[in-house]
Design an enzyme around this catalytic site. Sequence first.
Site, mmCIF file in Angstrom:
data_model
loop_
_atom_site.group_PDB
_atom_site.id
_atom_site.type_symbol
_atom_site.label_atom_id
_atom_site.label_comp_id
_atom_site.label_asym_id
_atom_site.label_seq_id
_atom_site.Cartn_x
_atom_site.Cartn_y
_atom_site.Cartn_z
ATOM 1 N N GLU A 70 0.835 -1.211 0.000
ATOM 2 C CA GLU A 70 0.000 0.000 0.000
ATOM 3 C C GLU A 70 0.874 1.266 0.000
ATOM 4 O O GLU A 70 1.143 1.845 1.056
ATOM 5 C CB GLU A 70 -0.932 0.016 1.220
ATOM 6 C CG GLU A 70 -2.050 -1.003 1.154
ATOM 7 C CD GLU A 70 -2.984 -0.905 2.358
ATOM 8 O OE1 GLU A 70 -2.666 -0.166 3.323
ATOM 9 O OE2 GLU A 70 -4.032 -1.578 2.342
ATOM 10 N N GLU A 102 -6.271 -7.224 -0.673
ATOM 11 C CA GLU A 102 -6.554 -7.064 0.757
ATOM 12 C C GLU A 102 -7.870 -6.316 0.933
ATOM 13 O O GLU A 102 -8.119 -5.303 0.266
ATOM 14 C CB GLU A 102 -5.430 -6.295 1.458
ATOM 15 C CG GLU A 102 -5.663 -6.091 2.950
ATOM 16 C CD GLU A 102 -4.556 -5.284 3.601
ATOM 17 O OE1 GLU A 102 -3.362 -5.533 3.289
ATOM 18 O OE2 GLU A 102 -4.862 -4.386 4.422
#
Length: 441
Positions: A281, A368
Site C-alpha cells: 500500500e 486485501e
Amino acid sequence: MSGRNIGRKPVNALKKSAVLVLIFLFILTGCNSARESGGIEESENAAASVTVRDTEKDSVKKTTESEQATEGTQSETETPHQETSPETTEPVTTTGEARPETEMTTGQTEPSVPHTDPPVQQTEPPAEPPVQDQPQMNGTPFGSHGRLSVSGTRLTDQYGAGYTLRGISTHGLSWFPEYVNYDMFKQMRDEWNVNVVRLAMYTAEYNGYCTGDMYNREKLKKLIDDGVNYANQLGIYVIIDWHILSDGNPNMYKNESIEFFREISAKYAEYGNVIYEICNEPNGGTGWGEIKSYAQDVINVIRSNDSSGIVIVGTPTWSQDADIAADDRLNGENIMYAMHFYADTHRDHIRDKLVNAINKGLPVIVSEFGICDASGNGGINYDEASKWMSLLNQYSVSYVLWNLSNKSETSAMIQSWCVKSAGFSYEELSESGKWFVNLNK
C-alpha cells in the site's frame, strides 16, 4: 575161562553205553543249536521285512504330502492371500509359522518364479504421518488449473478459462508466525474453500524485513519458505507480499526489495503457484510515477528468473487509485494492479474507481480487504460488505481477506481468547471469520 575175563565183560558194555549216550547228546545239542540259529535268522528277516514295509509306507506318505503341498502352493499362487488383523489391513505373521517366500508386502505383485531371498518383513506404520513433500495435484486448485495468466481484465487458468482467487492474508509474519503451518493451510483449503494464501511480510515496522536484524530476516525468509511449500504441497496458490505501510514510498527500501525478489523468484520460479506482490500500500502522497519506476525495476529482476509469474503492483493512496494506473500502465505481461478496501470506510466512491479501472481494461485484484473500517478495528458493516461482494462477483475480481490472527481487532478472523493455531471450530471464529466462511460455502 579164568575169573578175571568174566568180570571185564560188564565193564566194556557200560563203556559202550556211555559212548552211545554222549553221541546222542551231542547230536541232540547240535540240532537244537541249529534250530535256535535258524530262529534268529527268521526273526531278523521278519524285522527287516517290517522295516522295508514301513519305509515304503513312509515314502508313499511323504510323496502324498509333497504332492498336497505342491497343490497348496499352486493354489496360493493362483489366489494370493494374506492374514490380516481385525484392526488393520497390514499383513501379520502368526507366531511359530514361517511365511511363504513368495509372499510380498501390500501393493506389490507376487512374482511368477520362486523367490529365494528372505521374506519381506512387515513393519508397524509410523507413529506420525509422513512429511508432505510432494504436491497433492489431483482435485486441488493448482492441480486442476495450473499456472495462471492475465488475459484482459482478469485471471485465466492454464486452459484459458477465467479463474477467480478467493483467499486469506496472514497478519504480519513477525508477529503471528504460528498460523503458518500445514494443518492451518489445509483447513483453509478443505473447510473454508480457500484457493490462495497471502503471506504478509512487513518491511519497516517492528521486526520488519528491512528494520530487524539479520536473525529476524532469516526467520522471515524461513516462514516464507514454509508457507510456499505448504501451499505447494496442498495445491493452492500463494502470494508473497512485500508489505510496505509505514515506509509509504516503495523506493525507500528498493535495493532490499530487488535483492529479496531476485532470491525468491529464482527459488520458486518452477513452482507455478507463486504470485509476487511487490508493494502492498504506497501512501503518504507517493504518486503513480514513483511507484511505476520502482515496479518496473523489480519486475525486470523477477522476469530474469520467472518469465511468466503473476506480479501484483500496489497503487497510490493505500492502493485505492487503480484508475490512475489505468492511464499509464507498466510494460510487460501478467501484471495485475491492487485495489484495497475496508467496507465501512470505502464505499461508493472507491467502488466507482474500481469500475472505471476495469472499464479501461486494467486487470485489478483486491489483494486485501476487510468488512470493518479502515483502522481494522472498527464496527463491521455487513450491508456495505454485501455491496462490495456483489460488485467483485459481477466483474470476476479476485479477493483476499485481511487477516488470519487472533489479534484483538474486528478484522482478525480468530477470537482473541482462542490460542490454537489450526483446527478452528465455527464458534472460535470472530464475526469477520464467520462472515467469510459463510461467504465461501
